[in-house]
Design an enzyme around this catalytic site. Structure first.
Site, PDB file in Angstrom:
ATOM      1  N   HIS A 194       0.821  -1.210   0.000  1.00 43.16           N
ATOM      2  CA  HIS A 194       0.000   0.000   0.000  1.00 43.16           C
ATOM      3  C   HIS A 194       0.857   1.264   0.000  1.00 43.16           C
ATOM      4  O   HIS A 194       0.372   2.349  -0.356  1.00 43.16           O
ATOM      5  CB  HIS A 194      -0.924   0.003   1.217  1.00 43.16           C
ATOM      6  CG  HIS A 194      -2.320   0.438   0.907  1.00 43.16           C
ATOM      7  ND1 HIS A 194      -2.599   1.505   0.079  1.00 43.16           N
ATOM      8  CD2 HIS A 194      -3.525  -0.040   1.309  1.00 43.16           C
ATOM      9  CE1 HIS A 194      -3.909   1.666  -0.007  1.00 43.16           C
ATOM     10  NE2 HIS A 194      -4.497   0.746   0.718  1.00 43.16           N
ATOM     11  N   ALA A 195       2.117   1.180   0.388  1.00 41.73           N
ATOM     12  CA  ALA A 195       3.009   2.330   0.290  1.00 41.73           C
ATOM     13  C   ALA A 195       3.285   2.690  -1.164  1.00 41.73           C
ATOM     14  O   ALA A 195       3.706   3.810  -1.468  1.00 41.73           O
ATOM     15  CB  ALA A 195       4.329   2.042   1.011  1.00 41.73           C
TER      16      ALA A 195
END
Length: 474
Positions: A148-149
């Site tokens: 998700h980064a």
């Protein structure tokens, strides 16, 4: 030098062995459309050709000395496609149950942070059942994972789309990547920039405090008028609202997009209203079957893309969120839809009053070491089970391609998205449209919800109930 935004970095800090922060997808492919017969080596070579110059696939994380600032992106000079694309086979007899068990295991494996934060597992031997319940033609499945980064729902969908083509023998769509690999700076330069950033943090804090205080005042006014979005910490407790483990379970379902659009048109609502209504009905049926249906409505966090309104150029994640009640306390599907549409209008109006960059602004103050320690302490003390429930689950609705796409020449028959789960909310429902279909993906903590398939299989029935209710009204 490209620094991670505070929001992107927060997904790194939130991650623990139990709370994994990657997003996944299950992509079912018809290899019979490929211009040349399928081989794993050719598929991997095609993926390599498509990603080797794309920063989102070939950059990795580099930390800042002493954790004084958020990490930066640098190019992986040893990038090797064989470390990211792997080959597996579905256990015999190769049906749906075997596939989701295998994907559940893969979803529970963390990504290696010393490399670019993505993987694809090419799964051979899947034989979905035909209309008579018999094993059908063999399909290839690609199970993908990206941290998700690196992506949010919209950017993740775009990345997958740009590995695809509109025709089986066409080149993949050109990718317009706003990010870069980033220069690899010296340790001294990193430390100097981090110190400067820390020194200016009080000024930045003062800049975001004023609009936040004004928002609180406006929210109180909306609450008095009954036009505020649902409030967090007001959710009833269910069996999937507690401390999660690192085990995962998956469920997948399909709907006809035209059915949803017909209901939307007939009722003057939106596709999102209908999808959330179906989710509320499916959750109601699932909990009622187990004697766990709360008297009050479940509360969902709904991520909202702010790409069109954000002033920030940097960062992979450009999202905000709103809270909405799902009407699980309402038996009639048409009544639930009316309630959902009204509440969503209030929630959207309320959300518009919030700066598009508010979440990103506050995330800049997430201190790497302190944030990570707080997450681990929260999990170890099982605090999610001791305070009021913030929200019951996360529900995302991601727009997908309106026309058929081909992944390395193989037609995408289904694309099921799967979002992460959190302590206190051990269920994530993500919905994506794809060439006239709506694909529903559920990912859960296995101890909290051993079989999400028992939940998502209620979606088609709920759609039919709502369709009949709309028809009867007319």
């Amino acid at each position: 030098m490209q620094r991670l935004s505070g929001l992107d970095a927060s997904f790194l800090y939130l991650e623990t062995p139990a709370q994994l922060m990657h997003v996944c997808a299950v992509m079912v492919l018809d290899q019979s459309t490929m211009p040349t017969p399928y081989t794993f080596d050719d598929l991997m070579a095609g993926i390599d050709d498509s990603v080797h110059d794309v920063p989102a696939f070939t950059r990795k994380i580099r930390g800042v000395p002493l954790g004084l600032d958020h990490p930066i992106w640098v190019r992986d000079q040893q990038f090797d496609i064989e470390r990211h694309v792997h080959r597996l086979a579905v256990p015999s007899p190769g049906g749906y149950r075997e596939l989701i068990d295998l994907c559940s295991h893969l979803a529970a494996l963390p990504l290696d942070r010393s490399r670019p934060l993505w993987e694809m597992w090419v799964i051979e031997g899947y034989r979905p059942e035909d209309a008579e319940g018999q094993p059908g033609d063999e399909r290839i499945v690609v199970f993908s994972k990206m941290h998700h980064a690196t992506v949010d729902g919209v950017s993740g969908s775009n990345l997958i789309s740009h590995l695809c083509s509109l025709e089986p023998d066409s080149a993949p769509l050109a990718l317009v990547d706003e990010q870069s690999h980033g220069r690899d700076p010296s340790r001294g330069e990193l430390l100097g920039r981090a110190v400067m950033g820390t020194a200016t943090r009080p000024v930045t804090l003062a800049r975001v405090l004023r609009p936040s205080a004004q928002l609180i005042t406006k929210t109180i006014g909306r609450a008095r008028e009954g036009t505020a979005m649902a409030a967090p910490f007001s959710a009833p407790r269910t069996s999937f609202n507690g401390t999660i483990t690192g085990h995962r379970s998956i469920g997948l379902a399909d709907l006809r997009l035209d059915d949803v659009r017909e209901i939307k048109k007939a009722t003057g609502t939106t596709v999102n209203d209908v999808v959330l209504t179906l989710a509320g009905g499916a959750l109601r049926s699932y909990l009622d079957e187990r004697g766990e249906l709360p008297a009050t409505s479940l509360l969902a966090t709904v991520p909202v893309s702010v790409r069109e309104t954000s002033r920030r150029a940097e960062g992979a994640n450009k999202v905000s969120a709103l809270f909405t009640k799902l009407g699980t306390d309402i038996a009639d599907p048409l009544e639930r839809l009316g309630m959902m549409a009204e509440r969503n209008r209030h929630a959207k109006d309320h959300h518009k009053a919030i700066s598009a960059d508010a979440l990103q602004d506050w995330a800049e103050f997430a201190a790497p070491r302190t944030f990570g320690l707080a997450v681990r302490t929260y999990a170890n003390l099982r605090l999610a089970e001791k305070h009021p429930v913030v929200h019951n689950l996360v529900i995302s609705n991601v727009p997908g391609p309106p026309v058929p796409l081909y992944f390395m020449g193989a037609q995408i028959e289904a694309l099921y998205p799967l979002g992460p789960v959190f302590h206190g909310a051990g269920l994530n429902l993500t919905v994506m449209s794809n060439a006239g279909r709506i694909h529903v993906g559920a990912l859960a903590c296995r101890e909290s919800m051993p079989d999400p398939d028992a939940l998502v299989q209620h979606f088609p029935g709920e759609l039919e109930r709502l369709r009949k209710a709309v028809a009867a009204k007319d």
